[in-house]
Design a protein around this motif. Sequence first.
Motif, PDB file in Angstrom:
ATOM      1  N   UNK A 219     -20.444  64.594 103.543  1.00  0.00           N
ATOM      2  CA  UNK A 219     -20.563  63.143 103.344  1.00  0.00           C
ATOM      3  C   UNK A 219     -21.444  62.839 102.135  1.00  0.00           C
ATOM      4  N   UNK A 220     -22.540  63.525 102.005  1.00  0.00           N
ATOM      5  CA  UNK A 220     -23.435  63.317 100.874  1.00  0.00           C
ATOM      6  C   UNK A 220     -22.770  63.646  99.546  1.00  0.00           C
ATOM      7  N   UNK A 221     -21.967  64.748  99.524  1.00  0.00           N
ATOM      8  CA  UNK A 221     -21.283  65.140  98.299  1.00  0.00           C
ATOM      9  C   UNK A 221     -20.309  64.059  97.849  1.00  0.00           C
ATOM     10  N   UNK A 222     -19.473  63.580  98.791  1.00  0.00           N
ATOM     11  CA  UNK A 222     -18.506  62.546  98.430  1.00  0.00           C
ATOM     12  C   UNK A 222     -19.213  61.230  98.042  1.00  0.00           C
ATOM     13  N   UNK A 223     -20.272  60.898  98.733  1.00  0.00           N
ATOM     14  CA  UNK A 223     -20.998  59.658  98.401  1.00  0.00           C
ATOM     15  C   UNK A 223     -21.613  59.738  97.008  1.00  0.00           C
ATOM     16  N   UNK A 224     -22.210  60.909  96.701  1.00  0.00           N
ATOM     17  CA  UNK A 224     -22.822  61.067  95.393  1.00  0.00           C
ATOM     18  C   UNK A 224     -21.786  61.094  94.278  1.00  0.00           C
ATOM     19  N   UNK A 225     -20.661  61.782  94.511  1.00  0.00           N
ATOM     20  CA  UNK A 225     -19.580  61.815  93.519  1.00  0.00           C
ATOM     21  C   UNK A 225     -18.996  60.440  93.271  1.00  0.00           C
ATOM     22  N   UNK A 226     -18.775  59.704  94.352  1.00  0.00           N
ATOM     23  CA  UNK A 226     -18.242  58.347  94.198  1.00  0.00           C
ATOM     24  C   UNK A 226     -19.211  57.478  93.414  1.00  0.00           C
ATOM     25  N   UNK A 227     -20.504  57.668  93.637  1.00  0.00           N
ATOM     26  CA  UNK A 227     -21.508  56.852  92.965  1.00  0.00           C
ATOM     27  C   UNK A 227     -21.483  57.112  91.455  1.00  0.00           C
ATOM     28  N   UNK A 228     -21.415  58.390  91.048  1.00  0.00           N
ATOM     29  CA  UNK A 228     -21.440  58.709  89.628  1.00  0.00           C
ATOM     30  C   UNK A 228     -20.112  58.391  88.940  1.00  0.00           C
ATOM     31  N   UNK A 229     -18.996  58.462  89.658  1.00  0.00           N
ATOM     32  CA  UNK A 229     -17.698  58.207  89.050  1.00  0.00           C
ATOM     33  C   UNK A 229     -17.404  56.712  88.873  1.00  0.00           C
ATOM     34  N   UNK A 230     -17.823  55.927  89.774  1.00  0.00           N
ATOM     35  CA  UNK A 230     -17.390  54.521  89.754  1.00  0.00           C
ATOM     36  C   UNK A 230     -18.532  53.529  89.540  1.00  0.00           C
ATOM     37  N   UNK A 231     -19.711  54.024  89.405  1.00  0.00           N
ATOM     38  CA  UNK A 231     -20.827  53.092  89.174  1.00  0.00           C
ATOM     39  C   UNK A 231     -21.191  53.110  87.679  1.00  0.00           C
ATOM     40  N   UNK A 232     -21.190  51.900  87.009  1.00  0.00           N
ATOM     41  CA  UNK A 232     -21.525  51.802  85.588  1.00  0.00           C
ATOM     42  C   UNK A 232     -23.035  51.638  85.459  1.00  0.00           C
TER      43      UNK A 232
END
Length: 424
Positions: free
Chosen positions: A411-424
């Motif tokens: 869960x942490x991996x996907x949350x962190x990846x989503x944060x870096x990919x889609x957060x400007x």
Amino acid sequence: MARQFLLPLFLLAALGVTSASKSVLVLLQNVNTADKYSKFFGSLRDYGFDISVKSVKDSSLKLKEYGTWLYDDLVLFAPPAEGFGGKIDRQVILEFVDSGHNVLMALNSDASESMRNLAAEFGIDVDDRGSKVYDHFSHATLNGKEDHTLIAGGNVVDAPVMVGGPYKEPVLFRGIASVIPGDAELATVALGAPSTSYSHAPKQAMLEPPSLMVGSSISLVTAVQARNNARVVVAGSLEMFTDDFFDAVVTVKGVSTHTSNWAFTVTMARWAFQDRGVLVASNMRHHLLGSDEQPWGYRVNDDVEFLVDVVELDGGVPKPFAADDIQLEFIMLNPYIRQPLQHDGNGTFSLRFKVPDVYGVFKYYIDYAHRGYSYIKLTHQVPVRPFKHNEYERFLVCAYPYYASAISIMVGFFALGFFYLYNK
């Protein structure tokens, strides 16, 4: 009930201990003295024993013929005998006992070296020839004559199956003393001497008090049960088996009383001849709880039940045995389980337990040795296997923290990846 006793009866027939096979050879110094023991022999005949009385010097004596033992039990009422007639000698008697048969010996102050050596083979040290047991306090008066060698014995072992009792009247004894060595594991003092007694040869000077044959260390009657359940009884008094001692009325410390010789000697002889105190174990079985079939093996942590039937023979008749000290061990090198068996009052002993969480080759083991009873030794091997790969639970409660940590990392991996990919 009938099912439980059926197999023991077959076992008894195979072992040759049924009432039809109780043949006893009695060896006397003089066959003309057999009438002195008429009540003793008569009581044994009443219990089904076939008594054959012969002279110890009879040239036709033999215990074995063509590899077959002719008698089940041997009685030696010939203390002065230096040897035996026919084909009987000390080695033959020892082979007789080694094959599971029984011997009753009665000695007195005239016991020969040959008889004392024979007793020593069974772990019993008999005093020197000519010595007698004396007691100046616990002696009896018979026919108006006070005799300090006529011992009024009352120290009977607490084993009713072996000696009967309890007895209110004394057991008369006049004879020779014996002792049991400290390392003798198979011998029991069936009748002990009073604490005020001692052994002494009247024709020898007593330079100092005797060191061994004194007080409670003296054994008047000794019982031995060998590891093969053969039994030997050595009595230091031949007179205690006579009709005169059975019918005697004696005075002990001013009180007139009868004797217990009849009941004591007959009970002791029946025990010696395996007519009492014989245990037979059979029908050993085990199974999983909830199943009646006996498996080839078990899995770790299985719940199992062990059962065995034990009967006691009294006069050749089986009856349910009851005791609380029979233990079952479940062993692989060392016992993993050692617990007492529970009995149901009908001769069936059982125990429920959980198989240890250790796999390997185990064995059920029972080693029962209670004073007065024949030994029971049973073993049965059974393998214990681990869980198969498809027998484990899908999810283990104890592993929930590890499951939670793995899920939290994902869960942490996907949350962190989503944060870096889609957060400007």
